[in-house]
Design a protein around this motif. Structure first.
Motif, PDB file in Angstrom:
ATOM      1  N   ARG B  46       0.822  -1.217   0.000  1.00  0.00           N
ATOM      2  CA  ARG B  46       0.000   0.000   0.000  1.00  0.00           C
ATOM      3  C   ARG B  46       0.862   1.276   0.000  1.00  0.00           C
ATOM      4  O   ARG B  46       0.500   2.284   0.578  1.00  0.00           O
ATOM      5  N   ILE B  49      -0.130   3.773  -3.427  1.00  0.00           N
ATOM      6  CA  ILE B  49      -1.473   4.338  -3.471  1.00  0.00           C
ATOM      7  C   ILE B  49      -1.542   5.647  -4.260  1.00  0.00           C
ATOM      8  O   ILE B  49      -0.603   6.446  -4.251  1.00  0.00           O
ATOM      9  N   ARG B  55     -10.785   8.456  -4.767  1.00  0.00           N
ATOM     10  CA  ARG B  55     -10.701   7.372  -3.798  1.00  0.00           C
ATOM     11  C   ARG B  55      -9.282   6.810  -3.759  1.00  0.00           C
ATOM     12  O   ARG B  55      -8.646   6.652  -4.795  1.00  0.00           O
ATOM     13  N   ILE B  56      -8.801   6.508  -2.549  1.00  0.00           N
ATOM     14  CA  ILE B  56      -7.440   5.990  -2.439  1.00  0.00           C
ATOM     15  C   ILE B  56      -7.408   4.510  -2.826  1.00  0.00           C
ATOM     16  O   ILE B  56      -8.134   3.702  -2.254  1.00  0.00           O
ATOM     17  N   PRO B  58      -4.667   1.192  -4.593  1.00  0.00           N
ATOM     18  CA  PRO B  58      -3.303   0.811  -4.944  1.00  0.00           C
ATOM     19  C   PRO B  58      -3.149   0.811  -6.462  1.00  0.00           C
ATOM     20  O   PRO B  58      -3.883   0.109  -7.151  1.00  0.00           O
ATOM     21  N   PHE B  62      -5.139  -1.835  -9.454  1.00  0.00           N
ATOM     22  CA  PHE B  62      -6.484  -1.299  -9.647  1.00  0.00           C
ATOM     23  C   PHE B  62      -6.698  -1.024 -11.130  1.00  0.00           C
ATOM     24  O   PHE B  62      -5.979  -0.230 -11.724  1.00  0.00           O
ATOM     25  N   PRO B  63      -7.681  -1.689 -11.750  1.00  0.00           N
ATOM     26  CA  PRO B  63      -7.860  -1.533 -13.190  1.00  0.00           C
ATOM     27  C   PRO B  63      -8.345  -0.132 -13.572  1.00  0.00           C
ATOM     28  O   PRO B  63      -9.077   0.498 -12.817  1.00  0.00           O
ATOM     29  N   GLU B  76      -2.535  14.366   1.358  1.00  0.00           N
ATOM     30  CA  GLU B  76      -3.055  13.184   2.040  1.00  0.00           C
ATOM     31  C   GLU B  76      -2.308  11.927   1.598  1.00  0.00           C
ATOM     32  O   GLU B  76      -1.909  11.095   2.426  1.00  0.00           O
ATOM     33  N   MET B  80      -0.046   9.411   3.963  1.00  0.00           N
ATOM     34  CA  MET B  80      -0.356   7.994   4.151  1.00  0.00           C
ATOM     35  C   MET B  80       0.739   7.088   3.613  1.00  0.00           C
ATOM     36  O   MET B  80       1.025   6.045   4.191  1.00  0.00           O
TER      37      MET B  80
END
Ligand code: FMN
Ligand code: SF4
Ligand code: SF4
Ligand code: SF4
Lengths: 607, 215
Positions: B46, B49, B55-56, B58, B62-63, B76, B80
């Protein structure tokens, strides 16, 4: 259920019918022994009677209860029955003396027996028994009784429609997933329906790994056919040929009853080939899992059936690529039971209840510091106050409710001053909790909120599958920090770290476990900041719970020098001459609390 | 092709691509740790990201979707990523002074890239092995202080005086103190050099010194 069939099921065809709940919870409190005592009674007295095995009503505080229905007498419920009481209760009942009964199921004439009606009791009156309508009434192992209450009528209706029409009915109902996130059920069905694939699966999620929550178990043990019927309707709507019911092996009765229901349904032609004369083929397997909290998460659940239980990154969502890579619909036990009921009794019966955004009813499990532990089915949007005070009876005498943990171990703590909030998905989310599966743990003023937060993170940390970093390591660090705080070794900077880390874990974890595990910490930080500060800045636990932060002292004026405490103390920390005030050596004391409970004069206090 | 926008750069990628492919094609970078192209993309660390439509997610797993708006960095995300990287370091047994990778590792480069001050100067010291000042009995602060200076002083054979301050992880301190002790650096000498930062040593540090040196 029509009045007629309810009457028929309650009275049966003998002079006397005694209903005994046989389910995990009642068995644990001795229902089997009560059952045997009733059998003995019938044999001995030779009355024309039969015992009717039923499921559980959800009023746990009555366990084990029985209900007696005799000719020309109203059916009466007796609470906390012991095998030795059986004879007396039945003798009296048969001589028309109903004293000692907890409530009457209904009246049959105007005669006053001095016993209240169940419908007048707040724990029943405020319930809307929609999915749980049969729980505690029918024999869960009898498909005929289920059918007599309207069972499988829903399936018949659904099979006369096109799948799109079935989905449309679910859309109209506004039903949302009862397993946690509240995703619109129809939409999930539609997505699964639209996938082109030679094979599709439907899975009923009966994992229910939250400690202390048992509404799914109760429903499946008390009315298993309702779940099976819902799953068959779902399969028809999305075009699945094979279904699984995922149950934990450590809930054998739940699994056995579902298995039996599947077998019976197959015999009656509700499962198998050409169901009810249509071209629809479908069958169900009950899958017993070894169980872990994370197995309730849908991708982990699917992986568990495939043989390796770990979540994976979504998308793809199971509806697109699930079990063996095929489109798979995963729905909760209660969601599916709602589907069956909606088709049986009509959408309007369901949409009558609930809020604008969230229709219908939901089963909530209320445990912890309340008078009436139990499972209560109420409309979505019922206030926390109503559920905790009216239904569950509020705090135990002399105590005050401080907060309620909503949504299981990864839910959030809502403080007393917000008890007017309504129990629905969005409201709970906005206030730092989640609906989860609907578990509420009530905490009274004897509870320490930091300790509560620590307790829940102990659980989620142990249940983290360890795949992704924020949850695996982050939860460990949060748990360590909480451990330091409850031991009086906290630092002011810890609060900031807990907040930042908690938010980051929620936003960056791979699955919903890490995505919610910090909730108990964040919500208690939000509402009980002062308790954290007391622990950290003054090294004090205001509720006097955290062992390292309390000292046990003997009040000289009250102590009579009986020496009971000194004998109980495992650490030999208490000294004193007979008849003289005793003294606790704080450096030896291991804070077990044994002395406090043992003192007959209430001379020992925690400070 | 699927059209996406990476930090205001519009780009087409083949359907089924992951966000990371789009980011690279658009000429941007995100820090990667557990991801190995074509070998491992289970999205476990992670660190990679990004924000997809706010939206957070990876980026490695993530397609992409048509019209997706991807942001590779903002406050942010940095915060993180940093927290998650600190979690990586928290589980890593940091002994850079004895590590055969001699600082040429992903953790060192990522900690510099993300501005995480968890890795000690030894990771970039060129005096490894026999040349190490500590191993010669000289109280050098390398094992205890934050990397990122390229360890210039040590190259001149001067011990590190920790220009960038102390690393904060207790486990790193403990490892470092053990290393000092193994090489016969006296407790008093050690305390003397750390006074550069702390006129009075913090109790956490004192306790550790006691723990390690009493063993
Ligand atoms: C850690 C974790 C545990 C879960 N446990 C359960 C569970 O025990 N039962 C359940 O129905 N859903 C559980 N869920 C939610 C499922 O992933 C899934 O959303 C749900 O079964 C979908 O059904 P529904 O749409 O009918 O609610 C869990 C989710 C997470 C993240
Ligand atoms: S969030 Fe926790 S349970 Fe979920 S994948 Fe990551 S480590 Fe496993
Ligand atoms: S709390 Fe336990 S250990 Fe302490 S004095 Fe009482 S009995 Fe002894
Ligand atoms: S049990 Fe109570 S009364 Fe007896 S010696 Fe101990 S403190 Fe005193």
């Amino acid at each position: 259920m029509s009045k007629y069939s309810l009457h028929e099921i309650i009275y049966g065809h003998h002079d006397l019918r005694v209903h005994v709940p046989i389910s995990s919870c009642t068995l644990a409190t001795g229902a089997q022994e009560v059952y045997r005592a009733i059998e003995d009674y019938i044999k001995r007295t030779g009355v024309s009677a039969e015992i009717h095995r039923v499921g559980c009503m959800g009023l746990c505080f009555l366990d084990p209860w029985i209900m007696i229905a005799g000719k020309n007498l109203p059916p009466a419920i007796y609470a906390n029955v012991k095998p030795l009481d059986v004879e007396k209760i039945l003798d009296r009942y048969l001589s028309e003396d109903l004293s000692g009964a907890y409530a009457l199921r209904f009246r049959i004439d105007d005669k006053d027996y001095g016993i209240p009606l169940l419908d007048d009791k707040p724990e029943w009156k405020y319930q809307v028994r929609f999915v749980s309508r049969n729980c505690g009434i029918i024999d869960p192992e009898s498909i005929d009784e289920y059918i007599r209450t309207g069972g499988y009528e829903g399936l018949r209706k659904a099979l006369k429609m096109k799948p799109e029409e079935v989905i449309e009915v679910v859309r109209k109902s506004g039903l949302r997933g009862r397993g946690g996130a509240g995703f619109p059920t129809w939409l999930k069905w539609k997505i699964t329906y639209e996938q082109k694939s030679d094979e599709k699966y439907v899975i009923c999620n009966g994992d229910e790994g939250d400690p202390g929550a048992f509404m799914n178990r109760l429903l499946a043990e008390s009315d298993p056919h309702r779940v099976v019927e819902g799953l068959i309707i779902a399969a028809y709507a999305v075009g699945a040929t094979k279904g699984y019911i995922f149950v934990r092996a450590e809930k054998p009765l739940m699994a056995d009853r579902l298995e039996k229901a599947v077998v019976e349904a197959r015999k009656k032609g509700f499962l198998g080939e050409k169901i009810l004369g249509t071209s629809f083929n479908f069958d169900i397997e009950v899958y017993r899992s070894a169980g872990a909290f994370v197995c309730g998460e849908e991708t982990a659940l699917i992986a568990a059936i495939e043989g390796r239980a770990r979540p994976r990154q979504r998308p793809p969502y199971p509806a697109v690529s699930g079990l063996w890579g095929k489109p798979t619909l995963v729905n909760n036990v209660e969601t599916l039971a709602h589907v069956a009921t909606i088709f049986q009794v009509g959408v309007e019966e369901f949409t009558k209840y609930g809020t604008e955004k969230s229709k219908g009813t939901k089963m909530f499990c209320v445990t912890g510091a309340v008078k009436r532990t139990g499972v209560y089915e109420v409309p979505v949007g019922t206030t926390i106050k109503k559920l905790v005070y009216e239904l569950a009876g509020g705090p135990i005498e002399g105590r005050k409710v401080k907060a309620v943990q909503v949504g299981g171990p990864s839910g959030g703590c809502i403080p007393f001053n917000l008890f007017d909030l309504e129990l629905d998905y969005e409201t709970l989310q906005a206030y730092g909790a989640i609906m989860g599966s609907g578990g509420l743990v009530v905490i009274d003023d004897s509870g320490c909120m930091v300790n509560v937060a620590k307790y829940f993170t102990d659980f989620t940390l142990a249940e983290s599958c360890g795949k992704c970093l924020p949850c695996r390591v982050g939860m460990k660090i949060m748990n360590d920090i909480l451990g330091r705080i409850v031991n009086g070794e906290g630092d002011v900077s810890d609060i900031e770290v807990l907040r930042d880390l908690g938010v980051s874990i929620i936003k960056t974890s791979l699955c919903g476990l890490g995505g919610s595990a910090p909730n108990p910490v964040l919500s208690t930080l939000r509402y009980f900041d002062n308790e954290y500060r007391e622990h950290i800045e003054n090294r004090k636990c205001p509720a006097k719970v955290c062992p390292k932060l309390v000292t046990y002292v003997i009040i000289n004026e009250k102590c009579r020098g009986c020496g009971v405490c000194a004998r109980q103390c495992p650490a030999n920390a208490i000294t004193g001459a007979a008849g003289k005030p005793h003294y606790i050596d704080s450096s030896k004391c291991v804070r077990c609390g044994a002395c406090l409970i043992s003192c007959p004069f209430g001379a020992i206090e925690k400070t | 092709m699927v059209k996406v926008k990476v930090n205001n750069v519009e780009i087409d990628v083949p359907p089924g691509s992951y966000i990371i492919d789009a980011i690279e094609k658009a000429g941007f970078k995100v820090p990667l740790l557990c991801y190995l192209q074509d070998l491992f993309n289970e999205a476990t660390c992670r660190i990679c990201i990004v924000k997809a439509n706010g939206r957070i997610v990876p980026s490695c797993r993530f397609p992409v979707q048509e019209g997706m708006v991807i942001t590779t960095s903002d406050d942010e995300l940095s915060k993180m990523r940093k927290i998650n990287f600190e979690l990586v370091l928290a589980t890593h047994n940091i002994i850079c002074w004895n590590c055969y990778r001699k600082g040429s590792c992903l953790l060192v480069s990522l900690s510099k890239e993300l501005g995480v001050e968890g890795i000690p100067v030894c990771s970039e010291c060129s005096l490894y092995g026999d040349l190490c000042l500590v191993k010669q009995g000289i109280p050098c602060l390398g094992p205890l202080t934050i990397a990122g200076c390229e360890a210039e002083c040590t190259k001149q054979n001067a011990p590190c005086i920790g220009c960038r301050g102390f690393v904060s992880s207790t486990s790193t301190w403990r490892n470092a103190l053990r290393f000092y002790k193994e090489n016969n650096i006296k407790k008093e000498d050690l305390e003397a050099i750390t006074r550069i930062f702390w006129p009075i040593l913090p109790s956490r540090f004192q306790n550790l010194i006691r723990e390690v040196y009493m063993q």
